[in-house]
Write an enzyme that holds these catalytic residues in place. Structure first.
Site: not given
Ligand code: NDP
Length: 241
Positions: A12, A84-85, A89, A148
């Site tokens: 995603r 992944a993140g 909050d 975070y």
């Molecule tokens: P999303 O929430 O859209 O997607 C996060 C993805 O990480 C998902 O595929 C999820 O898996 C996976 N994930 C979460 N926890 C775990 C875990 N414990 N083990 C394995 N996989 C995990 O996030 P974004 O695309 O928005 O963000 C991606 C990265 O970018 C993150 O690190 C976020 O902190 C960083 N970021 C995002 C910003 C934003 O504005 N969107 C801004 C700055 C940084 P699943 O699909 O199975 O849930």
């Protein structure tokens, strides 16, 4: 044979855009996810990319998962994107230990868990790319996100130190600090809060996941061999470092 790239959280949002961009550039790509089976199935169908399920906060799961990917592809991971993140909050004076730990473990400890399993073979091969996704909020701070911001700032220090350790082995280690990108993570922000955030972005809109993927595909490339230990901001001008 083309290089193997592994993108965590790749079914995603930003991770999905990164995986698709690397696939378009000719790499063999694998991604991980945590539990969203619908997103994983759709991603597999759309891209043909293998999606593996494990928790990046779990060291043993990462070790076993990386071994499975390496076995399936018959090749070492040469490009790792620690994407992944999560957020969880809460104002700090109300934050529960679990809210602190879940974000530190998923966003920062995961970088150790994942990178530890691939760095040895990268050193042996004298080639590697480690790209860590940090955040604008690591750079500027954000109320309600002490957990975070601590995790994402930790990623920047991790990036610098590992870059120094790895430079002589042909391995680059860089971080990308996105601003607010239109993904599920940002969709969780209440609309009135989001409107105020967009008003602070000089470009006048949220970023697109593909705009982060563009930076990552450059950092993965052979042409980026002299770029290491750096943090690249991509935030529409919202915070200038
Ligand atoms: P999303 O929430 O859209 O997607 C996060 C993805 O990480 C998902 O595929 C999820 O898996 C996976 N994930 C979460 N926890 C775990 C875990 N414990 N083990 C394995 N996989 C995990 O996030 P974004 O695309 O928005 O963000 C991606 C990265 O970018 C993150 O690190 C976020 O902190 C960083 N970021 C995002 C910003 C934003 O504005 N969107 C801004 C700055 C940084 P699943 O699909 O199975 O849930």
């Amino acid at each position: 044979m083309s290089r193997l790239a592994l993108v965590t959280g790749g079914v995603r949002g930003i991770g999905s855009a990164i995986a698709r961009a690397l696939q378009a550039d000719g790499y063999r790509v694998a991604v991980t996810y945590h539990g969203n089976e619908t997103a994983a199935d759709n991603f597999r169908k759309e891209t043909g990319i293998s999606a593996y399920k494990w928790d990046v906060a779990d060291y043993e799961a990462c070790a076993q998962g990386v071994a499975k990917v390496v076995g399936d592809f018959g090749a070492p991971v040469e490009i790792l994107v620690n994407n992944a993140g999560i957020t969880n909050d809460c104002m700090f004076h109300k934050m529960a230990p679990e809210q602190w730990r879940s974000v530190i473990d998923t966003d920062l400890v995961s970088c150790f868990n994942m990178t530890r399993g691939v760095i040895g073979p990268m050193r042996d091969a004298n080639f590697g790319r480690v790209i860590n996704i940090a955040s604008i909020n690591a750079q500027k701070g954000q109320a309600g996100q002490v957990n975070y911001c601590a995790a994402k700032s930790g990623i920047i220090g991790f990036t610098k130190a590992l870059a120094l350790e790895s430079a002589s082995r042909g391995i680059t280690v860089n971080a990308v600090a996105p601003g607010y990108i239109a993904t599920d993570m940002v969709a969780a922000v209440p609309p009135e809060v989001l409107a105020k955030i967009v008003a602070q972005i000089p470009v006048g809109r949220l970023g697109h996941a593909e705009e982060i993927a563009g930076l990552v595909r450059y950092l993965a490339s052979d042409g980026a061999a002299f770029v290491t230990g750096a943090t690249f901001t991509a935030n529409g001008g919202q915070y200038l470092t």
